[in-house]
Design a protein around this motif. Structure first.
Motif, short mmCIF file in Angstrom:
data_model
loop_
_atom_site.label_atom_id
_atom_site.label_comp_id
_atom_site.label_asym_id
_atom_site.label_seq_id
_atom_site.Cartn_x
_atom_site.Cartn_y
_atom_site.Cartn_z
N ALA A 142 0.81 -1.22 0.00
CA ALA A 142 0.00 0.00 0.00
C ALA A 142 0.85 1.27 0.00
O ALA A 142 0.30 2.38 -0.02
CB ALA A 142 -0.94 0.00 1.20
N GLY A 143 2.16 1.13 0.08
CA GLY A 143 3.02 2.29 -0.07
C GLY A 143 3.63 2.83 1.21
O GLY A 143 4.12 3.97 1.23
N ALA A 144 3.64 2.04 2.28
CA ALA A 144 4.32 2.49 3.49
C ALA A 144 5.79 2.76 3.19
O ALA A 144 6.42 2.05 2.41
CB ALA A 144 4.20 1.44 4.59
N ALA A 145 6.34 3.79 3.82
CA ALA A 145 7.74 4.18 3.54
C ALA A 145 8.73 3.30 4.30
O ALA A 145 9.90 3.20 3.91
CB ALA A 145 7.95 5.64 3.92
N GLY A 146 8.28 2.69 5.38
CA GLY A 146 9.14 1.87 6.22
C GLY A 146 8.34 1.44 7.42
O GLY A 146 7.11 1.61 7.46
N PHE A 147 9.02 0.90 8.43
CA PHE A 147 8.33 0.38 9.60
C PHE A 147 9.02 0.87 10.88
O PHE A 147 10.24 0.84 10.99
CB PHE A 147 8.32 -1.15 9.57
CG PHE A 147 7.54 -1.69 8.40
CD1 PHE A 147 6.16 -1.83 8.46
CD2 PHE A 147 8.19 -2.02 7.22
CE1 PHE A 147 5.44 -2.30 7.36
CE2 PHE A 147 7.48 -2.49 6.12
CZ PHE A 147 6.10 -2.63 6.19
N THR A 148 8.20 1.30 11.85
CA THR A 148 8.75 1.79 13.11
C THR A 148 7.66 1.86 14.18
O THR A 148 6.51 2.17 13.88
CB THR A 148 9.37 3.19 12.95
OG1 THR A 148 9.85 3.64 14.22
CG2 THR A 148 8.37 4.21 12.41
#
Length: 420
Positions: A142-148
């Protein structure tokens, strides 16, 4: 069309540092060279000014959805543009958390209505509870830039190991907030001389060091692209340095407040200098600068954390941590890093545009033909006073400071989105 005349082009992608003209047609750069002209172009006289790729901040909090009395996506983007940023990555600790595609889409769609590029990171764990991993595949798709899970450390090694392995397989960045609660008596102030003076429990640097050591080794084990967020401890800088030498794909962020202030700031600015992790000693500050000098720390981010005046007016133990940072970041980088000779202007631009973009899997901005027309134009030695904020919040210890680096224009996708 826009024609920028006689600006000092400083481009960390091509390593060009030269006075040139830049012609913009539509959303992209048409030509870069000398003595350019275009009959129908709007001309910006940039003589004596720096023309650089738009700044990239990969660690901001826009509080939207859920806490829009502090900030929202539109005001956050306005603050970013005023600070010279053309791209930001929002953290996931909103209300509701960005742990599902629906909330992710909300931010993306609202971000498209701003003048800049607003990207959104997704959470690692559902509800930031550190118990169950999100559907990283769906969020990546879906286009998330990364994970945090920024704001909250992940204490469950099994969950974090699985998340790192998935991030590696997806080739997506995973960014970690490193504070073990066991070593935090009271958040926001360094545990040491000042906390003792204030009779305040404080947060030990050990809280950061033990987590950084663990996660650097997990990064080495998994091969995941890992970012140590807002590093504050001299020991942690050394641990990251060691992990990089060992071959881990580890990166680290430094914020302007951590390379500018020390724990003494709490005495002067009170809750405006309360942040997680806290600003620490002069030795920690200098070791962060050394980390920036040798590339151990490769990203400069703001951790833009707006809060209301009412919240920050609470007692030290009750007030929230964090400062609004987008509008002062470039000036503090010039004041604390470039002017003392710690970094060159080119190195600062790399840490504030090229490196963050690359870590978050973007094509870094460049002042070259056919590149997107995302630019900042500023006076490197031109001073300005920190007073009015485009952000909804003004929770900054730097209010009233005189800083270099007055921003004249921010241009995103060929449009002027900020003009002084």
């Amino acid at each position: 069309m826009l024609l920028i005349k006689n600006g000092r082009v400083v481009d960390p992608v091509t390593c060009v540092d030269e006075v040139m003209d830049v012609l913009i047609d539509g959303t992209h750069i048409e030509e870069v060279g000398h003595n350019l002209s275009a009959a129908d172009a709007e001309v910006i006289d940039a003589a004596g000014l720096v023309v650089a790729p738009g700044l990239v901040d990969t660690h901001v909090h826009f509080r939207d959805p859920g806490q829009t009395y502090k900030e929202d996506i539109l005001t956050g983007a306005a603050a970013a543009a005023k600070g010279g940023f053309t791209t930001v990555v929002c953290m996931a600790n909103t209300k509701p958390t960005v742990d599902n595609v629906e909330t992710l889409k909300y931010v993306q769609e609202k971000g498209e209505k701003t003048g800049i590029h607003v990207l959104q990171a997704a959470a690692i764990s559902k509800g930031l509870k550190g118990q169950e991993m999100v559907d990283m595949d769906a969020l990546a798709e879906a286009g998330a830039a990364g994970f945090t899970d920024d704001g909250i450390p992940i204490m469950d090694e099994k969950l974090l190991l699985a998340a790192m392995e998935k991030a590696r397989d997806l080739d997506m960045p995973i960014s970690l907030h490193e504070e073990d609660p066991l070593f935090v008596k009271q958040a926001g102030v360094n545990q040491g001389r000042i906390s003792e003076q204030l009779n305040y429990g404080g947060a030990s640097r050990t809280a950061e060091d033990v987590m950084v050591a663990r996660d650097c080794m997990l990064a080495l084990h998994t091969g995941a692209p890992v970012c140590i967020q807002h590093i504050s401890s001299a020991n942690s800088v050394e641990i990251v340095r060691m992990a990089k030498k060992m071959g881990a794909d580890v990166h680290a962020e430094a914020t302007p407040h951590h390379f500018t202030l020390t724990e003494d700031a709490v005495l002067k600015y009170g809750t405006l200098a309360r942040m997680n992790p806290p600003v620490r000693t002069e030795n920690d500050r200098l070791k962060i600068i050394e980390g920036l000098q040798d590339g151990t720390i490769d990203l400069i981010v703001t951790d833009h954390a707006p809060h209301s005046a009412e919240e920050k007016a609470k007692p030290l133990a009750e007030a929230p941590s964090g400062i609004t940072g987008l509008e002062t970041s470039l000036g503090l980088g010039l004041l604390s890093l470039v002017e003392p000779g710690h970094l060159t202007l080119m190195q600062l631009m790399a840490c504030m545009s090229k490196n963050p973009a690359e870590f978050y899997r973007m094509i870094p901005g460049s002042v070259t033909q056919d590149a997107p027309a995302d630019l900042v134009i500023f006076g490197e030695k031109e001073h300005w006073t920190v007073d009015h904020f485009a952000s909804k919040a003004s929770n900054s210890p730097f209010k009233g400071w005189e800083l270099p680096g007055k921003i004249h224009y921010t241009i995103c996708a060929g449009k002027i989105v900020y003009q002084d």
